[in-house]
Design an enzyme around this catalytic site. Structure first.
Site, mmCIF file in Angstrom:
data_model
loop_
_atom_site.group_PDB
_atom_site.id
_atom_site.type_symbol
_atom_site.label_atom_id
_atom_site.label_comp_id
_atom_site.label_asym_id
_atom_site.label_seq_id
_atom_site.Cartn_x
_atom_site.Cartn_y
_atom_site.Cartn_z
ATOM 1 N N SER A 108 0.825 -1.218 0.000
ATOM 2 C CA SER A 108 0.000 0.000 0.000
ATOM 3 C C SER A 108 0.854 1.261 0.000
ATOM 4 O O SER A 108 1.922 1.300 0.618
ATOM 5 C CB SER A 108 -0.869 0.003 1.260
ATOM 6 O OG SER A 108 -1.471 1.253 1.447
ATOM 7 N N GLN A 128 0.905 -0.260 -4.772
ATOM 8 C CA GLN A 128 -0.474 0.245 -4.903
ATOM 9 C C GLN A 128 -0.516 1.756 -4.731
ATOM 10 O O GLN A 128 0.097 2.293 -3.802
ATOM 11 C CB GLN A 128 -1.364 -0.431 -3.849
ATOM 12 C CG GLN A 128 -2.805 0.067 -3.829
ATOM 13 C CD GLN A 128 -3.040 1.141 -2.786
ATOM 14 O OE1 GLN A 128 -2.461 1.114 -1.707
ATOM 15 N NE2 GLN A 128 -3.879 2.117 -3.122
ATOM 16 N N TYR A 130 -3.128 5.354 -4.856
ATOM 17 C CA TYR A 130 -4.426 6.016 -4.983
ATOM 18 C C TYR A 130 -4.211 7.214 -5.883
ATOM 19 O O TYR A 130 -3.082 7.683 -6.071
ATOM 20 C CB TYR A 130 -4.932 6.489 -3.617
ATOM 21 C CG TYR A 130 -5.345 5.378 -2.675
ATOM 22 C CD1 TYR A 130 -6.473 4.604 -2.932
ATOM 23 C CD2 TYR A 130 -4.615 5.118 -1.511
ATOM 24 C CE1 TYR A 130 -6.870 3.602 -2.055
ATOM 25 C CE2 TYR A 130 -5.007 4.125 -0.636
ATOM 26 C CZ TYR A 130 -6.125 3.368 -0.912
ATOM 27 O OH TYR A 130 -6.511 2.378 -0.045
ATOM 28 N N THR A 156 -5.842 1.597 -6.912
ATOM 29 C CA THR A 156 -7.088 1.356 -6.180
ATOM 30 C C THR A 156 -8.005 2.541 -6.415
ATOM 31 O O THR A 156 -7.688 3.677 -6.052
ATOM 32 C CB THR A 156 -6.807 1.153 -4.674
ATOM 33 O OG1 THR A 156 -5.917 0.041 -4.539
ATOM 34 C CG2 THR A 156 -8.089 0.867 -3.909
ATOM 35 N N LYS A 255 -8.027 -1.858 -9.143
ATOM 36 C CA LYS A 255 -8.659 -2.562 -8.016
ATOM 37 C C LYS A 255 -9.899 -1.794 -7.569
ATOM 38 O O LYS A 255 -9.843 -0.565 -7.443
ATOM 39 C CB LYS A 255 -7.643 -2.653 -6.866
ATOM 40 C CG LYS A 255 -8.155 -3.259 -5.577
ATOM 41 C CD LYS A 255 -6.989 -3.484 -4.622
ATOM 42 C CE LYS A 255 -7.428 -3.996 -3.270
ATOM 43 N NZ LYS A 255 -7.955 -2.950 -2.397
ATOM 44 N N HIS A 279 -13.240 -3.081 -1.496
ATOM 45 C CA HIS A 279 -12.317 -2.572 -0.478
ATOM 46 C C HIS A 279 -12.591 -3.252 0.877
ATOM 47 O O HIS A 279 -12.501 -2.631 1.943
ATOM 48 C CB HIS A 279 -12.462 -1.048 -0.337
ATOM 49 C CG HIS A 279 -11.163 -0.330 -0.132
ATOM 50 N ND1 HIS A 279 -10.626 0.523 -1.056
ATOM 51 C CD2 HIS A 279 -10.289 -0.323 0.907
ATOM 52 C CE1 HIS A 279 -9.486 1.020 -0.597
ATOM 53 N NE2 HIS A 279 -9.263 0.514 0.593
ATOM 54 N N ASP A 310 -11.134 -9.796 -4.493
ATOM 55 C CA ASP A 310 -10.803 -9.809 -3.071
ATOM 56 C C ASP A 310 -12.006 -9.373 -2.268
ATOM 57 O O ASP A 310 -12.888 -8.674 -2.762
ATOM 58 C CB ASP A 310 -9.575 -8.934 -2.775
ATOM 59 C CG ASP A 310 -9.830 -7.446 -2.966
ATOM 60 O OD1 ASP A 310 -10.403 -6.828 -2.060
ATOM 61 O OD2 ASP A 310 -9.445 -6.905 -4.017
ATOM 62 N N GLY A 311 -12.027 -9.845 -1.020
ATOM 63 C CA GLY A 311 -13.129 -9.520 -0.104
ATOM 64 C C GLY A 311 -13.731 -10.796 0.459
ATOM 65 O O GLY A 311 -14.345 -11.573 -0.276
#
Ligand SMILES: Cc1cc2nc3c(=O)[nH]c(=O)nc-3n(C[C@H](O)[C@H](O)[C@H](O)COP(=O)(O)O)c2cc1C
Length: 391
Positions: A108, A128, A130, A156, A255, A279, A310-311
């Site tokens: 991240s 990753q 933002y 993301t 993502k 998320h 994912d999740g």
């Protein structure tokens, strides 16, 4: 702790709750608003039934695969998370565990460890980002990641800055100064093991700095400063996404895609992969579990782009269900954070082993030897599992 090994992710979660101070554990559970999406992410997996084979199961299971050009020993990636106060070794411990188990690491931009240290621990690292700050500062972060050796990028894109939780948000200090330490002392006081770890690691309290957000010549910003920059940046357009894919000379994953129309836009923008994701239930509460919309998205774009999800992944059978519904692989978040909380690098390895063994035994029970053989025919889904007329 006498024997740190745990046999399931649920056990790791229970132990993490005992080890961590209340606000640190609360920050891992997170979730937004009512937590309806958080709950659905795991509940949806429980609605899916598996078709068992009783006699003549193959004796070997093959589960190695590739995502974004990276070979992996099993169809599981580490999803990027900010883990500041969970363990002093943070993302470096996670990266080492992932490398030891042949798993790709997602780092991240809100992580607590610099990308250079993480890539050294696991050369198969995806960085990753933002959409935060102006294009120049985004390019600076990409350049630094490239120089450090990141093998791919994750953009993301899903975040709506919802900050309310019906069960109360954890109290995260703006900065870790004497006042903050004193305020959090009562909840930390009973967490002897957690305190000892930080004492052994140099005695400093957890830092809330985010070193991978820094631009050249400036110090690492604090979490809230970086968050403010992100919050103040208008959300990217699909042209911005295409620009970002162009800037990164390598594979990019988008993502947070939950709609078929947006999955198509991600393909057009040049993404190599998408993660069907909400998320981890931390964004738009009320959106369905990714596993419910995965089959629609995989059907629509699975030939053009690598589809991961994912999740809610908590066990090997969840991975098998996702693969049978069209995912190439899955990413995990909370599962490895709980492992990290319980036993650092060893705890993350333990989680990955639990998942691997779970994938193996589920495939055996379903009479499958190759993950590529898995299909919806192996499952029983209730009517309307997938939302009708989904955009
Ligand atoms: C504590 C926490 C922090 C997270 N931080 C990030 C982040 O910095 N970047 C990101 O892309 N996703 C972040 N996520 C989302 C995860 O990457 C992933 O989508 C989610 O955890 C998957 O759901 P699961 O926890 O049920 O496996 C975070 C999730 C959690 C629980």
């Amino acid at each position: 702790m006498a024997n740190p090994w745990f046999e399931s992710v649920a056990v790791a979660k229970r132990r993490a709750r005992k080890v961590l101070p209340r606000s640190v554990y609360g920050a891992l559970i997170a979730g937004s608003e009512r937590g309806a999406t958080l709950d659905d992410n795991t509940a949806a997996f429980d609605e899916i039934r598996l078709a068992p084979v009783t006699v003549g199961q193959p004796s070997e299971r093959v589960m190695d695969t590739q995502v974004m050009g990276q070979p992996m020993s099993m169809p599981v990636l580490i999803s990027p998370t900010g883990v500041q106060a969970v363990h002093p070794d943070g993302e470096v411990a996670v990266a080492r565990a992932a490398a030891a188990r042949g798993v790709v690491m997602g780092l991240s931009s809100f992580a607590s460890k610099p990308i250079e240290e993480v890539v050294e621990a696991n050369p198969q690292t995806l960085f990753q980002v933002y959409w935060a700050g102006d294009r120049d500062s985004i390019v600076e972060r990409l350049d630094r990641a490239k120089q450090a050796g990141a093998v791919g990028l994750i953009l993301t894109a899903d975040w709506s800055f919802s900050h309310s939780r019906d069960w109360g948000s954890p109290d995260i200090p703006q900065q870790v100064d004497v006042k903050a330490v004193l305020k959090h002392l009562p909840e930390s006081f009973t967490k002897v093991e957690w305190l000892l770890r930080w004492a052994r690691a140099g005695g400093k309290p957890p830092s809330l700095e985010v070193p991978n957000f820094a631009t050249a010549g400036s110090p690492s910003p604090g979490f809230f400063e970086a968050y403010g920059t992100w919050m103040g940046t208008p959300a990217p357009s699909w042209d911005d996404v295409a620009w970002l894919c162009d800037q990164w000379d390598g594979p990019v994953m988008v993502k947070g895609v939950m709609r078929v129309d947006e999955a198509r836009r991600a393909v057009d923008a040049g993404a190599a992969a998408i993660s069907v994701s909400n998320h981890g239930g931390n964004n738009l509460d009320g959106s369905p579990a990714p596993i419910r919309v995965l089959p629609l998205i995989a059907d629509a774009v699975g030939e053009q782009v690598e589809v991961v999800m994912d999740g809610g992944i908590r066990r090997g059978s969840d991975v098998v269900k996702a693969l049978a519904l069209g995912a190439r692989a899955v990413m995990i978040g909370r599962a490895y954070l709980w492992g990290l909380a319980v036993n650092g690098q060893g705890g993350v390895e333990n989680v990955l082993d639990v998942l691997r063994m779970g994938i193996e035994s589920t495939m055996m029970g379903m009479g499958r030897s190759q993950i590529a053989e898995l299909s919806p025919d192996d499952l029983f889904l209730p009517p309307d599992f997938t939302p009708p007329d989904w955009p």
